[in-house]
Design an enzyme around this catalytic site. Structure first.
Site, PDB file in Angstrom:
ATOM      1  N   VAL A 261       0.854  -1.194   0.000  1.00  0.00           N
ATOM      2  CA  VAL A 261       0.000   0.000   0.000  1.00  0.00           C
ATOM      3  C   VAL A 261       0.884   1.235   0.000  1.00  0.00           C
ATOM      4  O   VAL A 261       1.821   1.357   0.793  1.00  0.00           O
ATOM      5  CB  VAL A 261      -0.949  -0.010   1.207  1.00  0.00           C
ATOM      6  CG1 VAL A 261      -1.667   1.325   1.348  1.00  0.00           C
ATOM      7  CG2 VAL A 261      -1.955  -1.147   1.063  1.00  0.00           C
ATOM      8  N   HIS A 532       9.395  -4.661  19.817  1.00  0.00           N
ATOM      9  CA  HIS A 532       8.044  -4.412  20.313  1.00  0.00           C
ATOM     10  C   HIS A 532       7.661  -2.936  20.167  1.00  0.00           C
ATOM     11  O   HIS A 532       7.257  -2.297  21.142  1.00  0.00           O
ATOM     12  CB  HIS A 532       7.933  -4.794  21.787  1.00  0.00           C
ATOM     13  CG  HIS A 532       8.094  -6.240  22.070  1.00  0.00           C
ATOM     14  ND1 HIS A 532       8.400  -6.742  23.319  1.00  0.00           N
ATOM     15  CD2 HIS A 532       7.961  -7.327  21.262  1.00  0.00           C
ATOM     16  CE1 HIS A 532       8.469  -8.061  23.271  1.00  0.00           C
ATOM     17  NE2 HIS A 532       8.211  -8.442  22.029  1.00  0.00           N
ATOM     18  N   HIS A 576       5.269  -9.187  25.906  1.00  0.00           N
ATOM     19  CA  HIS A 576       5.633  -9.306  24.503  1.00  0.00           C
ATOM     20  C   HIS A 576       4.349  -8.964  23.755  1.00  0.00           C
ATOM     21  O   HIS A 576       3.289  -9.553  24.003  1.00  0.00           O
ATOM     22  CB  HIS A 576       6.137 -10.709  24.212  1.00  0.00           C
ATOM     23  CG  HIS A 576       7.416 -11.017  24.921  1.00  0.00           C
ATOM     24  ND1 HIS A 576       8.553 -11.432  24.263  1.00  0.00           N
ATOM     25  CD2 HIS A 576       7.749 -10.951  26.236  1.00  0.00           C
ATOM     26  CE1 HIS A 576       9.532 -11.603  25.139  1.00  0.00           C
ATOM     27  NE2 HIS A 576       9.064 -11.323  26.345  1.00  0.00           N
TER      28      HIS A 576
END
Length: 596
Positions: A261, A532, A576
């Site tokens: 995209v 993360h 996590h």
């Protein structure tokens, strides 16, 4: 950990195929849908599944990456670390040189494959502290984000299953905290390790500092206990193998891979705001890269992750006007928060040399142990390869009387939240750095869980195929440097327990540091991240002057765009992040349905 030879061996193996996935735009049976979802990762496939439960709703998912069909490195649990970095399954990003980490730049893996990061991560799975959600509710003014409300989504999401080896799990988790009829398989460790008894003995000997936690999966995360992982029947359970597999036979769900995209297209104004209804993308699976367009009559759901989501917004003219103007991009919505507030868990591998044959390092080097283990896994999905990288981990707090709190307020989300994490591994665990040719190793990874440093993502180019600038600005605050230093000291105390005296020979490399200055140098030389990232499309109160989305996850100042991924978290959870992201996506699905 990645071994090219190992990847070559695994590529010759086969697993059952998925239903058909479209690979080229001309294969799509339509160009207009009720919803277009950008990104087939943790969140995007949850929303795709939940929306298409209604057979009248037409959904298209656009994924830039490849199919995960027959990709053994992302299916065999222990091989998770071989899936990134610098592979076809990875966006292959790199962070900018980090000022507080000896100006090092290093890989920043993100999954470019069906399932996204849930397909390439290390599979550790829990939801964070209840404090995380209660703070989110306060920060957004929406009680629906509180722990009391969000717990119900665990039941919808989670299918807790027996571990691969079928061992008795009594005392290793609390069944009342879990779901058993959900979508994604979650299990306890499926292969015992020689150090398991040593870890439990240490928790008993040093219980005042390292208490045992019987279950970190239900909002109470403090202490050390048995890891829970997104694994079922000895194989990885990703959003692709769970949510997509559960829904991909539905005729109202279409998935197109190899579709990058490049821009969101406005289609006028609605309620005095810019309205978006079109998505421009380019197929990377055609001879000539030409733009294609699809349209959403209800909403575009942006689930491209904490790096991809802000990049697409910026390319679409949504972001800080000054930055956009400097790139020659017309500003459609001036929002200074896009790409900002990036937060990340800092990772430091603390490695020890060990004796004997208990460690699993030979699995990383190939040879007969890997051959035997691979044959066992292929035959019945058991053995060391059926496991993730850790059997035990834990979340810990600094002492209340720590000197840092004389000058810095506690940044954790609450008293039931942590400042740092231990991940205990019976082998060399240093992401992106291969195991040495000889030696046996044991690793206690420390991770900074309540960081105060904030970074950013911004465009490096108007070319959507060029990676953005990613600068998490790691360890840029006094608290972060103090907390990670104290975390490293804690590993030394843990490893000094009597259970390790006949196993650990000595700290390896810079892990022999003892003074504060030496520990700081050790951290600067080895630290990277746990991959993360959050916060780059932050959720704030509906009337707040900053932030990217409202509590209903709708893009501020726009109509027709909702953001559903880890980027909406304003503060990084004690987890996590795949677990919290799954829960956000489950609630987002309900919010979207409520507006239909």
């Amino acid at each position: 950990m990645r071994s090219p030879a190992l990847l070559l061996v695994l590529s010759g193996l086969a697993v059952p195929a998925f239903a058909a996935i479209y690979t080229k735009p001309l294969q799509l049976p339509r160009i207009t849908y009720d919803y277009v979802i950008v990104g087939a990762g943790n969140a995007g496939l949850v929303v795709a599944n939940r929306l298409t439960e209604n057979p009248k709703i037409q959904v298209l998912v656009l994924e830039a990456g490849i199919s995960d069909e027959n990709v053994l490195p992302v299916i065999v649990p222990f091989l998770g670390p071989t899936a990134t970095p610098n592979t076809p399954f990875d966006w292959n990003y790199t962070v900018t040189p980090q000022t507080n980490l000896d100006n090092r730049a290093f890989p920043y893996p993100r999954g470019k494959i069906l399932g996204g990061c849930s397909t390439v991560n290390y599979m550790t799975h829990h939801y964070g502290s209840s404090d995380d959600y209660d703070k989110l509710a306060r920060d957004t003014g929406d009680a629906g984000w509180s722990w009391n409300n969000m717990q119900k989504y665990i039941q919808a999401h989670e299918k807790f299953v027996p571990p691969a080896d079928g061992h008795n799990t009594t005392g290793q988790f609390i069944p009342e905290k879990h779901g058993f009829k959900g979508v994604t398989s979650i299990s306890l460790p499926g292969n015992s390790q020689g150090i398991d008894a040593r870890v439990l003995s240490t928790l008993d000997e040093l219980k005042s500092e390292f208490p045992f936690n019987p279950d970190m999966g239900g909002g109470d995360i403090l202490g050390i206990g048995w890891a829970q992982s997104s694994i079922g029947n000895g194989t990885r359970s990703s959003s692709s193998t769970s949510y997509l597999r559960d829904a991909n036979s539905r005729p109202n769900l279409h998935v197109l891979i190899h579709a990058t995209v490049t821009k969101l297209i406005p289609n006028g104004f609605k309620n005095g705001r810019v309205s978006f209804g079109g998505v421009m993308f380019t197929s990377t699976n055609t001879a000539i890269r030409l733009p294609s367009f699809v349209y959403a009559t209800k909403e575009i759901i942006l689930s491209a992750g904490s790096i991809g989501t802000p990049q697409i917004l910026l390319l679409s003219g949504i972001g800080p006007k000054k930055e956009l103007s400097a790139m020659g991009i017309p500003t459609i919505i001036d929002n200074a928060s896009v790409g900002k507030n990036m937060s990340e868990h800092v990772l430091v591998p603390n490695i020890f040399q060990v004796t004997g044959s208990e460690s699993l390092d030979e699995l990383l080097r190939g040879g007969s142990f890997l051959d035997t283990s691979l044959a066992q896994w292929t035959a019945n999905k058991t053995g060391p390869l059926s496991n993730s990288v850790t059997n035990q981990l834990g979340f810990l707090r600094l002492p209340q009387n720590s000197s840092i709190f004389q000058t810095v307020p506690d940044p954790s989300t609450g008293p039931k939240s942590s400042h740092f994490e231990f991940v205990i591994a019976n082998f060399w665990l240093n992401p992106g750095i291969s195991v040495p040719a000889t030696g046996r190793f044991f690793t206690i990874v420390t991770a900074l869980i309540s960081p105060t440093s904030r970074g950013f993502v911004k465009l490096a180019s108007t070319d959507p195929f060029k990676a953005p600038i990613i600068n998490p600005q790691l360890l840029s605050t006094a608290f972060d440097r103090f907390a990670i230093r104290e975390a490293v000291k804690a590993t030394k105390r843990f490893a000094s327990a009597s259970a390790w005296k006949d196993y650990i020979i000595a700290p390896f490399g810079s892990n022999n540091a003892t003074t504060d200055d030496e520990i700081d140098a050790h951290v600067r030389s080895l630290a990277s991240t746990v991959f993360h990232p959050i916060g780059t499309a932050t959720m704030t109160k509906a009337g707040a002057s900053w932030g990217v989305v409202d509590p209903n996850l709708k893009l501020k100042g726009a109509e027709g765009i909702r953001i559903v991924d880890a980027s909406v978290w304003p503060t990084i959870p004690n987890a996590h992040t795949q677990g919290p992201t799954y829960l956000v996506a489950e609630r987002a699905s309900d919010l979207i349905k409520a507006d239909q």
